[in-house]
Design a protein around this motif. Structure first.
Motif, PDB file in Angstrom:
ATOM      1  N   GLY A 184       0.803  -1.218   0.000  1.00  0.00           N
ATOM      2  CA  GLY A 184       0.000   0.000   0.000  1.00  0.00           C
ATOM      3  C   GLY A 184       0.834   1.264   0.000  1.00  0.00           C
ATOM      4  O   GLY A 184       0.366   2.313   0.472  1.00  0.00           O
ATOM      5  N   LEU A 185       2.059   1.172  -0.532  1.00  0.00           N
ATOM      6  CA  LEU A 185       2.968   2.321  -0.478  1.00  0.00           C
ATOM      7  C   LEU A 185       2.395   3.570  -1.146  1.00  0.00           C
ATOM      8  O   LEU A 185       2.498   4.666  -0.579  1.00  0.00           O
ATOM      9  CB  LEU A 185       4.322   1.955  -1.092  1.00  0.00           C
ATOM     10  CG  LEU A 185       5.413   3.015  -0.967  1.00  0.00           C
ATOM     11  CD1 LEU A 185       5.666   3.385   0.489  1.00  0.00           C
ATOM     12  CD2 LEU A 185       6.705   2.529  -1.624  1.00  0.00           C
ATOM     13  N   PRO A 186       1.783   3.490  -2.332  1.00  0.00           N
ATOM     14  CA  PRO A 186       1.201   4.723  -2.906  1.00  0.00           C
ATOM     15  C   PRO A 186       0.179   5.379  -1.985  1.00  0.00           C
ATOM     16  O   PRO A 186       0.167   6.605  -1.838  1.00  0.00           O
ATOM     17  CB  PRO A 186       0.558   4.222  -4.205  1.00  0.00           C
ATOM     18  CG  PRO A 186       1.358   3.025  -4.588  1.00  0.00           C
ATOM     19  CD  PRO A 186       1.682   2.356  -3.275  1.00  0.00           C
ATOM     20  N   SER A 187      -0.647   4.569  -1.331  1.00  0.00           N
ATOM     21  CA  SER A 187      -1.618   5.122  -0.388  1.00  0.00           C
ATOM     22  C   SER A 187      -0.916   5.727   0.822  1.00  0.00           C
ATOM     23  O   SER A 187      -1.332   6.772   1.350  1.00  0.00           O
ATOM     24  CB  SER A 187      -2.594   4.038   0.079  1.00  0.00           C
ATOM     25  OG  SER A 187      -3.361   3.558  -1.017  1.00  0.00           O
ATOM     26  N   ALA A 188       0.157   5.077   1.270  1.00  0.00           N
ATOM     27  CA  ALA A 188       0.916   5.595   2.399  1.00  0.00           C
ATOM     28  C   ALA A 188       1.503   6.964   2.078  1.00  0.00           C
ATOM     29  O   ALA A 188       1.461   7.884   2.907  1.00  0.00           O
ATOM     30  CB  ALA A 188       2.028   4.617   2.774  1.00  0.00           C
ATOM     31  N   LEU A 189       2.043   7.119   0.886  1.00  0.00           N
ATOM     32  CA  LEU A 189       2.647   8.395   0.509  1.00  0.00           C
ATOM     33  C   LEU A 189       1.592   9.482   0.356  1.00  0.00           C
ATOM     34  O   LEU A 189       1.833  10.640   0.719  1.00  0.00           O
ATOM     35  CB  LEU A 189       3.466   8.244  -0.777  1.00  0.00           C
ATOM     36  CG  LEU A 189       4.668   7.295  -0.700  1.00  0.00           C
ATOM     37  CD1 LEU A 189       5.548   7.452  -1.936  1.00  0.00           C
ATOM     38  CD2 LEU A 189       5.485   7.509   0.568  1.00  0.00           C
ATOM     39  N   ARG A 190       0.435   9.107  -0.161  1.00  0.00           N
ATOM     40  CA  ARG A 190      -0.649  10.101  -0.235  1.00  0.00           C
ATOM     41  C   ARG A 190      -1.074  10.547   1.161  1.00  0.00           C
ATOM     42  O   ARG A 190      -1.351  11.736   1.391  1.00  0.00           O
ATOM     43  CB  ARG A 190      -1.838   9.524  -1.009  1.00  0.00           C
ATOM     44  CG  ARG A 190      -1.614   9.422  -2.519  1.00  0.00           C
ATOM     45  CD  ARG A 190      -2.923   9.166  -3.245  1.00  0.00           C
ATOM     46  NE  ARG A 190      -3.531   7.892  -2.884  1.00  0.00           N
ATOM     47  CZ  ARG A 190      -3.271   6.742  -3.509  1.00  0.00           C
ATOM     48  NH1 ARG A 190      -2.404   6.721  -4.529  1.00  0.00           N
ATOM     49  NH2 ARG A 190      -3.886   5.628  -3.152  1.00  0.00           N
ATOM     50  N   ALA A 191      -1.128   9.600   2.089  1.00  0.00           N
ATOM     51  CA  ALA A 191      -1.502   9.943   3.463  1.00  0.00           C
ATOM     52  C   ALA A 191      -0.446  10.846   4.096  1.00  0.00           C
ATOM     53  O   ALA A 191      -0.776  11.811   4.804  1.00  0.00           O
ATOM     54  CB  ALA A 191      -1.674   8.669   4.288  1.00  0.00           C
ATOM     55  N   TYR A 192       0.820  10.545   3.853  1.00  0.00           N
ATOM     56  CA  TYR A 192       1.901  11.393   4.361  1.00  0.00           C
ATOM     57  C   TYR A 192       1.792  12.805   3.801  1.00  0.00           C
ATOM     58  O   TYR A 192       1.877  13.795   4.540  1.00  0.00           O
ATOM     59  CB  TYR A 192       3.251  10.776   3.992  1.00  0.00           C
ATOM     60  CG  TYR A 192       4.404  11.755   4.060  1.00  0.00           C
ATOM     61  CD1 TYR A 192       4.829  12.271   5.278  1.00  0.00           C
ATOM     62  CD2 TYR A 192       5.056  12.174   2.899  1.00  0.00           C
ATOM     63  CE1 TYR A 192       5.878  13.188   5.346  1.00  0.00           C
ATOM     64  CE2 TYR A 192       6.096  13.083   2.945  1.00  0.00           C
ATOM     65  CZ  TYR A 192       6.506  13.587   4.175  1.00  0.00           C
ATOM     66  OH  TYR A 192       7.534  14.504   4.225  1.00  0.00           O
ATOM     67  N   ASP A 193       1.573  12.911   2.505  1.00  0.00           N
ATOM     68  CA  ASP A 193       1.459  14.225   1.861  1.00  0.00           C
ATOM     69  C   ASP A 193       0.282  15.008   2.436  1.00  0.00           C
ATOM     70  O   ASP A 193       0.400  16.215   2.722  1.00  0.00           O
ATOM     71  CB  ASP A 193       1.294  14.046   0.354  1.00  0.00           C
ATOM     72  CG  ASP A 193       1.300  15.361  -0.394  1.00  0.00           C
ATOM     73  OD1 ASP A 193       2.346  16.033  -0.404  1.00  0.00           O
ATOM     74  OD2 ASP A 193       0.252  15.738  -0.952  1.00  0.00           O
ATOM     75  N   ALA A 194      -0.833  14.340   2.646  1.00  0.00           N
ATOM     76  CA  ALA A 194      -2.016  15.014   3.178  1.00  0.00           C
ATOM     77  C   ALA A 194      -1.786  15.500   4.604  1.00  0.00           C
ATOM     78  O   ALA A 194      -2.279  16.569   4.999  1.00  0.00           O
ATOM     79  CB  ALA A 194      -3.217  14.064   3.142  1.00  0.00           C
ATOM     80  N   GLN A 195      -1.021  14.735   5.374  1.00  0.00           N
ATOM     81  CA  GLN A 195      -0.796  15.119   6.760  1.00  0.00           C
ATOM     82  C   GLN A 195       0.225  16.238   6.894  1.00  0.00           C
ATOM     83  O   GLN A 195       0.067  17.134   7.743  1.00  0.00           O
ATOM     84  CB  GLN A 195      -0.330  13.914   7.575  1.00  0.00           C
ATOM     85  CG  GLN A 195      -0.086  14.261   9.049  1.00  0.00           C
ATOM     86  CD  GLN A 195       0.376  13.074   9.862  1.00  0.00           C
ATOM     87  OE1 GLN A 195       0.354  11.931   9.400  1.00  0.00           O
ATOM     88  NE2 GLN A 195       0.791  13.331  11.094  1.00  0.00           N
ATOM     89  N   ARG A 196       1.268  16.231   6.084  1.00  0.00           N
ATOM     90  CA  ARG A 196       2.393  17.111   6.354  1.00  0.00           C
ATOM     91  C   ARG A 196       2.516  18.326   5.437  1.00  0.00           C
ATOM     92  O   ARG A 196       3.037  19.366   5.861  1.00  0.00           O
ATOM     93  CB  ARG A 196       3.703  16.309   6.255  1.00  0.00           C
ATOM     94  CG  ARG A 196       3.910  15.349   7.384  1.00  0.00           C
ATOM     95  CD  ARG A 196       3.995  16.049   8.731  1.00  0.00           C
ATOM     96  NE  ARG A 196       5.013  17.083   8.733  1.00  0.00           N
ATOM     97  CZ  ARG A 196       4.931  18.192   9.470  1.00  0.00           C
ATOM     98  NH1 ARG A 196       3.886  18.426  10.235  1.00  0.00           N
ATOM     99  NH2 ARG A 196       5.898  19.085   9.419  1.00  0.00           N
ATOM    100  N   ARG A 197       2.056  18.244   4.182  1.00  0.00           N
ATOM    101  CA  ARG A 197       2.426  19.308   3.242  1.00  0.00           C
ATOM    102  C   ARG A 197       1.879  20.663   3.657  1.00  0.00           C
ATOM    103  O   ARG A 197       2.629  21.639   3.755  1.00  0.00           O
ATOM    104  CB  ARG A 197       1.986  18.949   1.819  1.00  0.00           C
ATOM    105  CG  ARG A 197       2.315  20.040   0.800  1.00  0.00           C
ATOM    106  CD  ARG A 197       2.261  19.508  -0.613  1.00  0.00           C
ATOM    107  NE  ARG A 197       1.056  18.762  -0.885  1.00  0.00           N
ATOM    108  CZ  ARG A 197      -0.084  19.282  -1.315  1.00  0.00           C
ATOM    109  NH1 ARG A 197      -0.184  20.597  -1.507  1.00  0.00           N
ATOM    110  NH2 ARG A 197      -1.126  18.523  -1.555  1.00  0.00           N
ATOM    111  N   ARG A 198       0.595  20.757   3.891  1.00  0.00           N
ATOM    112  CA  ARG A 198       0.036  22.073   4.191  1.00  0.00           C
ATOM    113  C   ARG A 198       0.563  22.623   5.513  1.00  0.00           C
ATOM    114  O   ARG A 198       0.827  23.816   5.636  1.00  0.00           O
ATOM    115  CB  ARG A 198      -1.486  22.004   4.202  1.00  0.00           C
ATOM    116  CG  ARG A 198      -2.065  21.764   2.825  1.00  0.00           C
ATOM    117  CD  ARG A 198      -3.553  22.004   2.782  1.00  0.00           C
ATOM    118  NE  ARG A 198      -4.081  21.808   1.428  1.00  0.00           N
ATOM    119  CZ  ARG A 198      -5.324  22.059   1.075  1.00  0.00           C
ATOM    120  NH1 ARG A 198      -6.186  22.521   1.974  1.00  0.00           N
ATOM    121  NH2 ARG A 198      -5.722  21.854  -0.162  1.00  0.00           N
ATOM    122  N   SER A 199       0.722  21.757   6.500  1.00  0.00           N
ATOM    123  CA  SER A 199       1.235  22.199   7.789  1.00  0.00           C
ATOM    124  C   SER A 199       2.650  22.746   7.653  1.00  0.00           C
ATOM    125  O   SER A 199       2.970  23.836   8.156  1.00  0.00           O
ATOM    126  CB  SER A 199       1.215  21.041   8.786  1.00  0.00           C
ATOM    127  OG  SER A 199       1.834  21.406  10.001  1.00  0.00           O
TER     128      SER A 199
END
Length: 347
Positions: free
Chosen positions: A300-315
């Motif tokens: 599930g690495l692509p999903s993991a990276l999307r989750a990481y991006d959603a959590q960290r990028r805007r912050s």
């Protein structure tokens, strides 16, 4: 092992990411272009959220033995008049623990010691990565932790976002005595900061427009309140570090690429140092990426990276934006208006 990952860059963000991924069961290697790790003695501020992330990585206790709490810091005028307090007491009340200051060598060494404890995470120095595509082909995950001039970012995200000069020169150093006061002094177009770093020493930092030599720098602070002139007079200029302040601009549209590449730290969101959050955001990136990868697994690495991006990028990008605008505010030429606004800040 769950999967294979290579981390490009062995700074704070890279080492923290390697620890997190290894704890998640991944086979990890670290590549660093320098032949030695940066251990110059500047002080990193560790916000309670970053401390909690380091606790989860297993290095928090080791760091607390070498860190010093940061309390009682004030913003002053060059004459020494207090304008406001930095919000350190408010942070401590909310988090239940104080902001900490730690010398960069101690933080790097603690992270390295944790990696060494695994016994199977090689850190290869002198590896100047050029063929990023080959790393992607040979590993399940590639993490770009290679700083503001990131090779991984340029190869996978293009060169639209890159280092941009702020137009200000920064200097940092360590004085071999305790300043007795902490905080920042804001003058016209320049400022000077002092923090503890360890008993008997003071970390100092300053920015000025265009000062190129130690003598020029000292001249900018003649007549400023004690102990600023003393700090500059009694710190060996050969130990001062000078650099052109830069940040990453424009902001990236994503921190991940192709389901197999992620950026952390300065490679993703290099910022001016005015908020003192560069190391903290890198540590938070590392923790979030490792958690996402552990939760989703290699399949599930692509999903993991999307989750990481959603959590960290805007912050992270909000922090970078705020730091850049704080720099403009701190170095304003309109000191009367700026000081009036500072006095309105809550204590």
């Amino acid at each position: 092992m769950a999967g294979t990952a290579v981390v490009v860059g062995a700074g704070v963000g890279g080492l923290a990411t390697a620890i997190g991924l290894r704890r998640a069961g991944w086979a990890v290697s670290v590549l660093e272009r320098r032949t030695g790790l940066e251990r110059y003695g500047t002080a990193f501020g560790l916000h309670p959220t970053a401390q909690a992330a380091l606790d989860r990585l297993g290095v928090g206790e080791a760091l607390r033995g070498r860190a010093v709490p940061y309390r009682g810091a004030r913003i002053r005028t060059p004459a020494g008049k207090v304008l406001a307090s930095l919000p350190l007491e408010r942070i401590e009340r909310r988090a239940g623990r104080p902001e900490l200051l730690i010398s960069r060598p101690y933080l790097i060494d603690a992270l390295l010691a944790e990696l060494d404890a695994f016994g199977d995470v090689p850190v290869e120095l002198g590896r100047n990565v050029v063929a990023v595509e080959a790393l992607v082909a040979a590993n399940d995950l590639v993490v770009g932790a290679d700083g503001i001039g990131s090779t991984v970012r340029a190869a996978c995200f293009g060169k639209r976002s890159g280092p941009r000069h702020v137009g200000t020169v920064a200097w940092i150093g360590i004085a071999d005595f305790e300043s007795g006061i902490c905080g920042e002094t804001w003058g016209k177009g320049r400022f000077f900061g002092m923090t503890p770093i360890e008993p008997g020493r003071t970390n100092w930092y300053t920015t000025v427009p265009g000062a190129t030599t130690a003598d020029e720098l000292s001249g900018h602070f003649e007549g400023w309140h004690d102990p600023i002139p003393r700090i500059l007079a009694e710190t060996d200029p050969s130990t001062w570090i000078r650099y052109e302040m830069r940040h990453l601009f424009p902001a990236l549209p994503a921190f991940v690429h192709g389901g197999r590449v992620a950026l952390v730290g300065d490679a993703a969101h290099a910022m001016t140092p005015n908020l003192g959050q560069g190391a903290c955001t890198a540590i938070l990136d590392a923790g979030a990426l490792a958690r996402a990868v552990a939760e989703h697994g290699p399949a599930g690495l692509p999903s993991a990276l999307r989750a990481y991006d959603a959590q960290r990028r805007r912050s992270a990008q909000r922090t970078a934006f705020a730091s850049r605008h704080l720099h403009r505010f701190m170095t304003s030429e309109h000191t009367r208006l700026r000081n009036a606004l500072v006095r309105m800040l809550p204590s």
